[in-house]
Scaffold this active site. Structure first.
Site, short mmCIF file in Angstrom:
data_model
loop_
_atom_site.label_atom_id
_atom_site.label_comp_id
_atom_site.label_asym_id
_atom_site.label_seq_id
_atom_site.Cartn_x
_atom_site.Cartn_y
_atom_site.Cartn_z
N SER A 58 0.84 -1.20 0.00
CA SER A 58 0.00 0.00 0.00
C SER A 58 0.88 1.25 0.00
CB SER A 58 -0.87 0.04 1.26
OG SER A 58 -1.31 1.37 1.47
N HIS A 102 -1.37 -1.25 -4.21
CA HIS A 102 -2.61 -0.92 -3.50
C HIS A 102 -2.64 0.57 -3.22
CE1 HIS A 102 -6.04 -2.00 -0.88
NE2 HIS A 102 -5.57 -1.15 -0.01
N ASP A 149 -4.61 3.65 -1.59
CA ASP A 149 -5.62 3.95 -0.56
C ASP A 149 -6.17 5.36 -0.73
OD1 ASP A 149 -3.79 1.96 1.71
OD2 ASP A 149 -5.87 1.60 1.06
N MET A 204 -8.70 8.19 0.40
CA MET A 204 -9.44 8.54 1.61
C MET A 204 -9.99 9.97 1.48
SD MET A 204 -6.89 7.09 4.54
CE MET A 204 -6.22 5.42 4.41
N HIS A 208 -8.45 1.25 -3.57
CA HIS A 208 -9.31 1.01 -2.40
C HIS A 208 -9.98 2.32 -2.04
CE1 HIS A 208 -9.36 -0.15 2.18
NE2 HIS A 208 -10.57 -0.08 1.65
N MET A 249 -11.96 4.50 0.17
CA MET A 249 -12.50 4.74 1.51
C MET A 249 -13.17 6.12 1.45
SD MET A 249 -9.29 3.13 3.56
CE MET A 249 -8.28 3.30 2.08
N MET A 304 -11.04 -5.94 5.93
CA MET A 304 -10.22 -5.00 6.71
C MET A 304 -9.83 -5.67 8.02
SD MET A 304 -9.95 -2.46 4.74
CE MET A 304 -8.98 -1.46 5.88
N GLY A 352 0.13 1.23 9.71
CA GLY A 352 0.87 0.97 10.94
C GLY A 352 0.04 0.62 12.15
N ASP A 403 -6.40 -6.54 4.41
CA ASP A 403 -5.89 -5.17 4.40
C ASP A 403 -5.78 -4.60 5.82
OD1 ASP A 403 -6.93 -2.12 2.66
OD2 ASP A 403 -5.03 -2.78 3.50
N GLY A 432 -2.31 -4.28 8.90
CA GLY A 432 -1.51 -5.00 9.88
C GLY A 432 -0.91 -6.30 9.40
N GLY A 491 1.45 -2.24 4.05
CA GLY A 491 2.01 -0.90 3.88
C GLY A 491 3.29 -0.77 4.69
C1 DX5 Z 1 -5.97 1.47 5.90
C2 DX5 Z 1 -5.60 1.08 4.47
C3 DX5 Z 1 -4.57 -0.02 4.43
C4 DX5 Z 1 -3.25 0.40 5.09
C5 DX5 Z 1 -2.39 -0.81 5.37
O1 DX5 Z 1 -7.13 2.25 5.89
O2 DX5 Z 1 -6.75 0.64 3.76
O3 DX5 Z 1 -4.33 -0.40 3.07
O4 DX5 Z 1 -2.56 1.28 4.24
O5 DX5 Z 1 -1.25 -0.35 6.07
P1 DX5 Z 1 -0.50 -1.34 7.09
O6 DX5 Z 1 -0.10 -2.54 6.26
O7 DX5 Z 1 0.66 -0.53 7.59
O8 DX5 Z 1 -1.51 -1.70 8.15
ZN ZN Z 2 -6.32 -0.28 1.79
#
Ligand code: DX5
Ligand code: ZN
Length: 223
Positions: free
Chosen positions: A9, A34, A36, A38, A67, A69, A138, A146, A173, A175, A195
């Site tokens: 990501s 990926h 993200d 937002m 993705h 959001m 998710m 993170g 997606d 952690g 990510g």
């Molecule tokens: C969170 C995103 C994830 C996030 C993953 O809202 O949709 O894709 O970037 O990041 P890590 O892998 O660090 O949890």
């Molecule tokens: Zn994502």
């Protein structure tokens, strides 16, 4: 095919250097990129939109996995498809008409994904099984990289059973790292977003770290 795909990501990448970062992670073994998106409304953070996706498209040879959001979703589907998104994933929680949204994503020429927040049960996708190419589970509450992994093993297993032999990916997606990757792979996931676990310690001038991180996650998932 259930071969594990790693989808870094770019939320965890250098925001001043997205094109070079996309090239670096692909050179270092990423299967998908990926992205993200937002909007500061559906989630408490703001990242980027269709213009950024169009800007990085030439720097991505493989799958650009977008993705969303955001809420509402429908007014923006065409813009992300035109920006070159191969997969467009919408949250089932983003509005009352997920069925129509998924129809619109496929009509726009992209593969359709549906994302489920940690508080949403697997059975909501029962009516959507033939409308999607991907289900994104998710394993954090969306908005940030993170965060700590939330164990959704039962939900992933339930989804894999519901999907049966349909060609539908289960994407995880949030952690994902070498310790959580095996859990989700064993439960039936085949696309792992990561990510912080990919980007930590590396940079476009030190991309080998990305390769090491991707390899470690992949090897952990494949067991
Ligand atoms: C969170 C995103 C994830 C996030 C993953 O809202 O949709 O894709 O970037 O990041 P890590 O892998 O660090 O949890
Ligand atoms: Zn994502």
């Amino acid at each position: 095919d259930r071969k594990i795909k790693i989808a870094p990501s770019i939320l965890s990448a250098d925001f001043a250097n997205f094109g070079a970062e996309c090239e670096a992670i692909e050179d270092q073994g990423a299967d998908w990129v990926h992205v993200d998106v937002m909007d500061g409304h559906f989630v408490p953070n703001i990242t980027f939109g269709p213009a950024m996706c169009a800007a990085i498209r030439p720097h991505i040879q493989g799958v650009m996995d977008v993705h969303l959001m955001i809420s509402p979703v429908d007014p923006y589907i065409d813009a992300f498809a035109q920006a070159g998104a191969d997969v467009i994933t919408a949250h089932v929680e983003a509005g009352p008409h997920i069925h129509r949204t998924l129809q619109a994503i496929r009509a726009a020429g992209a593969k359709a994904g549906v994302a489920l927040n940690p508080g949403t049960p697997a059975n909501v996708i029962e009516p959507l099984l033939d409308m999607v190419d991907l289900v994104c589970v998710m394993t954090v509450n969306p908005g940030f990289g993170g965060q700590k992994f939330l164990d959704m093993t039962d939900k992933i297993r339930t989804l894999r059973e519901m999907i049966g032999d349909r060609p539908v990916h289960i994407e995880i997606d949030g952690g994902v790292d070498p310790s959580t990757a095996p859990l989700v792979a064993r439960a039936g996931a085949d696309v792992l977003v990561a990510g912080s676990a990919v980007f930590k310690g590396g940079s476009v001038t030190n991309p080998q770290v990305y390769g090491d991180n991707i390899r470690t996650i992949r090897e952990a998932a494949e067991g």
